[in-house]
Motif scaffolding. Structure first.
Motif, short mmCIF file in Angstrom:
data_model
loop_
_atom_site.label_atom_id
_atom_site.label_comp_id
_atom_site.label_asym_id
_atom_site.label_seq_id
_atom_site.Cartn_x
_atom_site.Cartn_y
_atom_site.Cartn_z
N SER A 224 54.86 45.83 25.13
CA SER A 224 53.99 44.94 24.32
C SER A 224 52.84 45.49 23.61
CB SER A 224 54.05 43.75 25.15
OG SER A 224 54.80 43.19 25.81
N THR A 225 52.58 45.05 22.47
CA THR A 225 51.50 45.67 21.41
C THR A 225 50.73 44.55 20.84
OG1 THR A 225 52.83 47.83 21.27
CG2 THR A 225 50.94 47.13 19.45
N SER A 226 49.24 45.05 20.98
CA SER A 226 48.24 43.93 20.25
C SER A 226 47.49 44.90 19.41
CB SER A 226 47.61 43.17 20.98
OG SER A 226 48.33 42.23 21.65
N PHE A 227 47.18 44.55 17.95
CA PHE A 227 46.29 45.27 17.12
C PHE A 227 45.06 44.39 17.24
CE2 PHE A 227 50.23 46.71 15.61
CZ PHE A 227 50.07 48.21 15.53
N LEU A 228 43.86 45.43 16.96
CA LEU A 228 42.49 44.60 16.93
C LEU A 228 41.82 45.47 16.03
CD1 LEU A 228 40.58 44.73 20.22
CD2 LEU A 228 42.61 45.97 19.70
N PHE A 229 40.51 44.85 15.67
CA PHE A 229 39.57 45.50 14.84
C PHE A 229 38.30 45.58 15.86
CE2 PHE A 229 42.02 43.33 11.94
CZ PHE A 229 42.54 44.62 11.00
N LEU A 230 37.54 46.69 16.06
CA LEU A 230 36.42 46.83 16.88
C LEU A 230 35.16 46.93 16.16
CD1 LEU A 230 38.01 50.13 18.92
CD2 LEU A 230 38.33 47.75 19.23
N THR A 231 34.04 46.59 16.84
CA THR A 231 32.69 46.16 16.50
C THR A 231 32.12 47.68 16.03
OG1 THR A 231 31.86 45.89 18.80
CG2 THR A 231 32.73 43.99 17.52
N THR A 232 32.55 48.66 17.00
CA THR A 232 31.87 50.05 16.72
C THR A 232 33.17 51.02 16.71
OG1 THR A 232 31.69 50.22 19.06
CG2 THR A 232 29.86 49.45 17.88
N ASP A 233 33.12 52.08 16.41
CA ASP A 233 34.07 53.01 16.23
C ASP A 233 34.73 53.23 17.76
OD1 ASP A 233 35.66 54.91 14.70
OD2 ASP A 233 34.93 56.54 16.16
N GLU A 234 34.06 53.17 18.94
CA GLU A 234 34.64 53.05 20.32
C GLU A 234 34.09 51.95 20.58
OE1 GLU A 234 34.60 56.86 22.21
OE2 GLU A 234 34.11 57.96 20.52
N GLN A 235 35.09 51.08 21.61
CA GLN A 235 34.38 50.04 22.27
C GLN A 235 35.45 50.04 23.71
OE1 GLN A 235 34.54 46.50 19.77
NE2 GLN A 235 34.30 45.03 21.29
N THR A 236 34.36 49.53 24.71
CA THR A 236 35.22 49.34 25.88
C THR A 236 35.42 47.77 26.21
OG1 THR A 236 34.12 51.33 26.89
CG2 THR A 236 35.16 49.53 28.48
N ILE A 237 36.67 47.28 26.52
CA ILE A 237 36.80 45.72 26.79
C ILE A 237 37.66 45.64 28.05
CG2 ILE A 237 36.95 45.39 24.34
CD1 ILE A 237 39.96 45.09 24.48
N ASP A 238 37.77 44.60 28.33
CA ASP A 238 38.64 44.32 29.65
C ASP A 238 40.02 43.65 29.11
OD1 ASP A 238 36.69 44.80 31.41
OD2 ASP A 238 36.12 42.95 31.78
N VAL A 239 41.34 43.98 29.57
CA VAL A 239 42.51 43.44 29.19
C VAL A 239 43.05 42.70 30.29
CG1 VAL A 239 44.76 43.99 28.36
CG2 VAL A 239 42.65 45.24 27.66
N THR A 240 43.34 41.31 30.19
CA THR A 240 43.96 40.85 31.29
C THR A 240 45.86 40.64 30.59
OG1 THR A 240 42.26 39.48 31.81
CG2 THR A 240 44.36 38.33 32.33
N ILE A 241 46.62 40.94 31.80
CA ILE A 241 47.97 40.95 31.43
C ILE A 241 48.55 39.86 32.40
CG2 ILE A 241 50.12 42.04 31.14
CD1 ILE A 241 47.96 44.75 31.45
N ASP A 242 49.16 38.85 31.76
CA ASP A 242 49.83 37.65 32.25
C ASP A 242 51.25 37.67 31.97
OD1 ASP A 242 47.52 36.42 33.53
OD2 ASP A 242 46.96 35.65 31.39
N ILE A 243 52.38 37.58 32.97
CA ILE A 243 53.64 37.59 32.86
C ILE A 243 54.01 35.81 32.93
CG2 ILE A 243 55.84 38.21 33.48
CD1 ILE A 243 54.14 40.45 32.35
N LEU A 244 54.58 35.37 32.11
CA LEU A 244 54.88 33.92 32.08
C LEU A 244 56.25 33.59 31.99
CD1 LEU A 244 52.52 33.30 28.90
CD2 LEU A 244 51.85 33.27 31.26
N ASP A 245 56.95 32.48 32.48
CA ASP A 245 58.06 32.02 32.30
C ASP A 245 58.30 31.35 31.08
OD1 ASP A 245 56.79 29.36 32.68
OD2 ASP A 245 57.54 29.30 34.97
N ALA A 246 59.49 30.73 30.85
CA ALA A 246 59.58 29.93 29.44
C ALA A 246 58.82 28.97 29.45
CB ALA A 246 61.11 29.55 29.49
N ALA A 247 58.18 28.28 30.25
CA ALA A 247 57.26 27.06 30.16
C ALA A 247 55.72 27.63 30.23
CB ALA A 247 57.30 25.85 31.17
#
Length: 297
Positions: A224-247
């Motif tokens: 799975s892929t997400s694109f985003l724009f950063l506030t500086t050329d390099e940036q460190t963030i946290d990524v939370t991954i949730d696996i969801l059911d149909a609901a």
């Protein structure tokens, strides 16, 4: 002097009209034909492979699947004087994808060209050389902003090479999809979906949430892929991954701290997503830039 009325959206690649939208502008100055050729996209070797898995220094926008539309605009003293969009899948919007023709009166302008991915339901808005926005999610994006001066009625020919400004986060599972898993939700703690075409940086740092359907069959690994724009050329963030059911109930969840991102680079998170091991298991972060730094979690 007799007034001349300019149909500024009538784009000429020779002296003939193309199929792009028109916008009426009144002027009392000399008018010159302008051609803009978006001939290639600048890429760094080792980043963002094409559909065949290769990496290239430059590609033609007509053959690159990551670009579905190109927006061209000219601004004069902060005022938009011309803007048009070519949509690759809509041949009525161009003669040759990536080539534009128009008429501009003499003066100094800021030219903005944005090439970007375009899918059903997407909206892209270019407001000024300092402000552009995607909705509901960011896409792969290339930009060129430069000054243009028209001094006479002589034809002006501009070649624009666009540079990728987006960062990409890809989440790959090392285990197979569980039967009840229907969606992956990626929550990124920083960056955004709005950017400045002039700087290529995000105009906010509120983060984003992308919920993506899982297309793979039960038992298959997923990506799975997400694109985003950063506030500086390099940036460190946290990524939370949730696996969801149909609901959209959470089946499994994992937060990866301090993920390194960089413009024009792919950062890949890989690990178990569909088993209980995903709650405590190790994730690998493959930051595909410089020496391909790998961070273990």
């Amino acid at each position: 002097m007799k007034k001349i009325f300019l149909l500024a959206g009538v784009c000429l690649l020779a002296a003939s009209c193309s199929k792009e939208c028109v916008e009426q502008v009144e002027t009392e100055t000399i008018i010159a034909p302008v051609k803009v050729h978006v001939s290639d996209f600048s890429m760094s070797v080792g980043e963002f492979p094409d559909a065949a898995g290769r990496t290239r220094d430059a590609v033609n926008p007509a053959t690159y699947d990551g670009v579905g539309a190109i927006t061209l605009a000219f601004y004069k003293e902060g005022t938009e004087v011309y803007k048009t969009t070519q949509v690759k899948r809509s041949a009525s919007t161009y003669d040759t994808f990536g080539e534009f023709g128009l008429m501009l009166p003499t003066g100094s302008y800021t030219m903005v060209v944005v090439g970007y991915g375009l899918f059903d339901g997407d909206t892209f808005t270019l407001t000024s050389p300092e402000s552009a926005n995607f909705s509901p999610k960011a896409r792969e994006t290339f930009v060129k902003t430069q000054p243009v001066t028209i001094t006479s009625a002589a034809a002006v020919d501009i070649s624009a090479t666009l540079n990728r400004i987006a960062s990409r986060v890809t989440v790959e599972s090392t285990d197979g999809r569980s039967a009840e898993a229907a969606k992956v939700r990626m929550t990124l703690s920083g960056g955004g979906i709005s950017f400045s075409p002039t700087t290529g940086l995000a105009t906010d740092n509120t983060g984003l949430v992308n919920t993506l359907n899982i297309s793979k069959k039960t038992g298959e690994t997923t990506s799975s892929t997400s694109f985003l724009f950063l506030t500086t050329d390099e940036q460190t963030i946290d990524v939370t991954i949730d696996i969801l059911d149909a609901a959209e109930n959470i089946l499994y969840s994992k937060t990866v701290k301090d993920v390194p991102l960089k413009r024009n680079r792919i950062t890949t998170l890989s690990g178990p997503l569909y088993t209980n091991a995903s709650l405590t298991g190790a994730f690998l972060v493959n930051a595909d830039w410089l020496d391909g730094e790998t961070v273990n979690f």
